[in-house]
Scaffold this motif. Structure first.
Motif, PDB file in Angstrom:
ATOM      1  N   GLY A 158      -6.423  10.125  -3.898  1.00  0.00           N
ATOM      2  CA  GLY A 158      -6.826   8.777  -3.494  1.00  0.00           C
ATOM      3  C   GLY A 158      -5.930   7.708  -4.089  1.00  0.00           C
ATOM      4  O   GLY A 158      -5.647   6.691  -3.456  1.00  0.00           O
ATOM      5  N   LEU A 159      -5.463   7.926  -5.308  1.00  0.00           N
ATOM      6  CA  LEU A 159      -4.554   6.971  -5.946  1.00  0.00           C
ATOM      7  C   LEU A 159      -3.231   6.892  -5.212  1.00  0.00           C
ATOM      8  O   LEU A 159      -2.645   5.819  -5.078  1.00  0.00           O
ATOM      9  N   ASP A 160      -2.745   8.038  -4.756  1.00  0.00           N
ATOM     10  CA  ASP A 160      -1.450   8.059  -4.083  1.00  0.00           C
ATOM     11  C   ASP A 160      -1.443   7.137  -2.874  1.00  0.00           C
ATOM     12  O   ASP A 160      -0.427   6.514  -2.573  1.00  0.00           O
ATOM     13  N   GLU A 161      -2.570   7.017  -2.201  1.00  0.00           N
ATOM     14  CA  GLU A 161      -2.666   6.102  -1.065  1.00  0.00           C
ATOM     15  C   GLU A 161      -2.617   4.648  -1.517  1.00  0.00           C
ATOM     16  O   GLU A 161      -1.986   3.814  -0.889  1.00  0.00           O
ATOM     17  N   ARG A 162      -3.281   4.341  -2.627  1.00  0.00           N
ATOM     18  CA  ARG A 162      -3.367   2.954  -3.102  1.00  0.00           C
ATOM     19  C   ARG A 162      -2.188   2.530  -3.956  1.00  0.00           C
ATOM     20  O   ARG A 162      -1.804   1.368  -3.952  1.00  0.00           O
ATOM     21  N   LEU A 163      -1.634   3.470  -4.733  1.00  0.00           N
ATOM     22  CA  LEU A 163      -0.638   3.105  -5.744  1.00  0.00           C
ATOM     23  C   LEU A 163       0.709   3.787  -5.531  1.00  0.00           C
ATOM     24  O   LEU A 163       1.498   3.889  -6.462  1.00  0.00           O
ATOM     25  N   SER A 164       0.974   4.229  -4.341  1.00  0.00           N
ATOM     26  CA  SER A 164       2.204   4.968  -4.063  1.00  0.00           C
ATOM     27  C   SER A 164       3.428   4.243  -4.622  1.00  0.00           C
ATOM     28  O   SER A 164       3.659   3.073  -4.325  1.00  0.00           O
ATOM     29  N   GLY A 165       4.167   4.952  -5.475  1.00  0.00           N
ATOM     30  CA  GLY A 165       5.396   4.404  -6.052  1.00  0.00           C
ATOM     31  C   GLY A 165       5.204   3.467  -7.222  1.00  0.00           C
ATOM     32  O   GLY A 165       6.181   3.041  -7.828  1.00  0.00           O
ATOM     33  N   ARG A 166       3.972   3.139  -7.594  1.00  0.00           N
ATOM     34  CA  ARG A 166       3.736   2.158  -8.656  1.00  0.00           C
ATOM     35  C   ARG A 166       3.568   2.790 -10.033  1.00  0.00           C
ATOM     36  O   ARG A 166       3.779   2.119 -11.040  1.00  0.00           O
TER      37      ARG A 166
END
Length: 118
Positions: free
Chosen positions: A22-30
């Protein structure tokens, strides 16, 4: 940021993978660092053998206190997210007790915040 108490068995790596998806969707690359801590029950304490342990808590109060700890970490270090799952109830040796995970752009902040939360 998620804080949860759980009376059922905990699979820390499965929980981590599901949460991170779920984080990968919201924070991709961050985020550049994920620090995790998994605590398990020992079969000894102060030289004595331990076969079972029961973790009790005060509903409502415990969750609020754990949430305040996570929020304090987020104020102190630049966290992007955090996950804290803690078991309650009966446990046997080798059972996972706690999963703490934090995501940050940098590893120093991730390690420090994870250690603080624990």
């Amino acid at each position: 940021m998620k804080v949860e108490l759980r009376a059922t068995p905990l699979d820390p790596l499965l929980e981590l993978g599901c949460y991170q998806a779920g984080l990968d969707e919201r924070l991709s690359g961050r985020y550049g660092a994920t620090a995790i801590f998994i605590g398990t029950m020992r079969d000894f304490n102060d030289g004595d053998t331990v076969q079972e342990m029961t973790l009790e808590h005060y509903p409502g109060m415990t969750e609020r206190h754990l949430q305040r700890i996570v929020e304090s970490a987020a104020r102190e270090w630049p966290l992007l997210d955090a996950l804290l799952i803690h078991r309650i109830g009966a446990l046997q040796p080798n059972d996972p007790i706690v999963l703490a995970a934090v995501w940050s752009a940098h590893r120093a902040a991730a390690f420090a915040a994870c250690r603080f939360i624990m």
